[in-house]
Structures are given as C-alpha cells and as structure tokens.
Scaffold this motif. Structure first.
Motif, PDB file in Angstrom:
ATOM      1  N   UNK A 130       5.564 -51.064  27.649  1.00 12.30           N
ATOM      2  CA  UNK A 130       4.939 -50.753  26.363  1.00 12.30           C
ATOM      3  C   UNK A 130       3.423 -50.636  26.461  1.00 12.30           C
ATOM      4  N   UNK A 131       2.833 -51.308  27.435  1.00 17.34           N
ATOM      5  CA  UNK A 131       1.388 -51.165  27.654  1.00 17.34           C
ATOM      6  C   UNK A 131       1.059 -49.726  28.034  1.00 17.34           C
ATOM      7  N   UNK A 132       1.918 -49.115  28.828  1.00 16.87           N
ATOM      8  CA  UNK A 132       1.686 -47.742  29.283  1.00 16.87           C
ATOM      9  C   UNK A 132       2.266 -46.689  28.338  1.00 16.87           C
ATOM     10  N   UNK A 133       3.228 -47.077  27.544  1.00 21.02           N
ATOM     11  CA  UNK A 133       3.848 -46.150  26.592  1.00 21.02           C
ATOM     12  C   UNK A 133       4.046 -46.868  25.253  1.00 21.02           C
ATOM     13  N   UNK A 134       2.946 -47.115  24.552  1.00 25.96           N
ATOM     14  CA  UNK A 134       3.029 -47.861  23.292  1.00 25.96           C
ATOM     15  C   UNK A 134       4.008 -47.212  22.314  1.00 25.96           C
TER      16      UNK A 134
END
Length: 180
Positions: free
Chosen positions: A162-166
């Motif tokens: 999720x950090x890379x694909x919020x």
C-alpha cells in the motif's frame, strides 16, 4: 526500510550458514536451510502459519510447467481460513533456494520417513506450527535485532504494497486471502 532489507536478505545468509555447517553438523545445517526457505516464502507469499507449516511437496508446492520451471505455491479454498484460493508463482531465485533445501538439506530432517512435507517434523508429520513460528521469530530477531512473527509478515506485505500503491486494497485483499 533498512530492517526489511535485512529480513529479505536473511534467507541467503542462512543458506550460506547451512552450506558451511552441512558436513560437520547436518541437522543444524538443515534447520538453518529450512528457516531460510520459510523466511523466503513469507517474504514472497505472506501465508498464515498453519498453511506455511503444512506445505506439501507435489500438493501445495509444484512445478506445473515441468522440472526446470518455477514453483507454484497453491492452497485450495478448503485449506485456507477464509475459503479463498491462494496461488503464488515463485521467481527463479526462490525456486533455486527451495530446490537446494529439498535436495541437499531436507533429507536430514526426514530421519528415514518418506513424508512429503516441505517442513518435516517428527514421526512423518509436518513441523509443529508453534515450534516453527518460534524458530523463525528467534532467528530473525538474532539476525536483525527486531522481533518479527510469522503473522507480522502479512502486515508488512500489506503495508509495503500500500505504500507503493496507495488505495489498492483489492490486491492486498487477494494477496492475504481475505474476503473483504
């Protein structure tokens, strides 16, 4: 970020230790190799402890494309807590690590059994999940100085993704085998 890099690189370090101890301490070496494979699988496929401990060669871990192709880790819906199929295609590095463990180290842990568990325990049974979890957690803590449980790999996978694909909760849901 720094700690996670250490966790991800831990399997290669554990396998180096296993190789160097194989001739003079084969069981200790096999356990190091076993932990290397377990940590590598968890960084790639953050499955629940019960599923990790019960991986069966030829059943959950297969090479459907033939002997020179990557492994697939597959859990049918009836073997997963939330009744959702889980499928992970491993990369070549993880496949090679597993192959080395299976062929070079796992036989020492079988102790004459012909069980097909990836992580064999005693008397032909899979390794006891609680014991396995403690071994993994302790080895990670010794190596990186941080206590990371098997279940926390699931949290880490979700957070990193999720950090890379919020906002891409659907992919995280499928990765973790959640219903919602």
């Amino acid at each position: 970020d720094g700690v996670w890099s250490e966790v991800v690189s831990l399997p290669n370090g554990l396998m180096r230790q296993a190789r160097s101890a194989k001739d003079h301490a084969p069981i200790k070496a096999a356990i190091s190799a076993q932990l290397a494979v377990a940590v590598a699988i968890l960084t790639f496929a953050p499955v629940r402890l019960s599923n990790l401990a019960s991986i069966e060669l030829g059943q959950n871990l297969t090479k459907p494309g033939g002997p020179n192709t990557p492994y697939w880790l597959v859990f049918p819906h009836y073997d997963v807590k939330n009744r959702i199929d889980l499928n992970f295609k491993f990369d070549q590095d993880l496949t090679d690590l597993i192959d080395e463990y299976v062929h070079q180290f796992r036989p020492a842990l079988l102790r004459g059994s012909n069980a097909s568990w990836l992580f064999p325990g005693e008397a032909g049974n899979p390794k006891v999940a609680v014991t396995f979890s403690l071994q993994i957690t302790r080895r990670i803590q010794k190596a990186v100085g941080l206590r990371i449980t098997v279940h926390q790999f699931r949290h880490a996978a979700a957070a990193i993704y999720l950090k890379h694909r919020p906002g891409d909760y659907e992919t995280v849901r499928r990765l973790l085998g959640h219903r919602d």
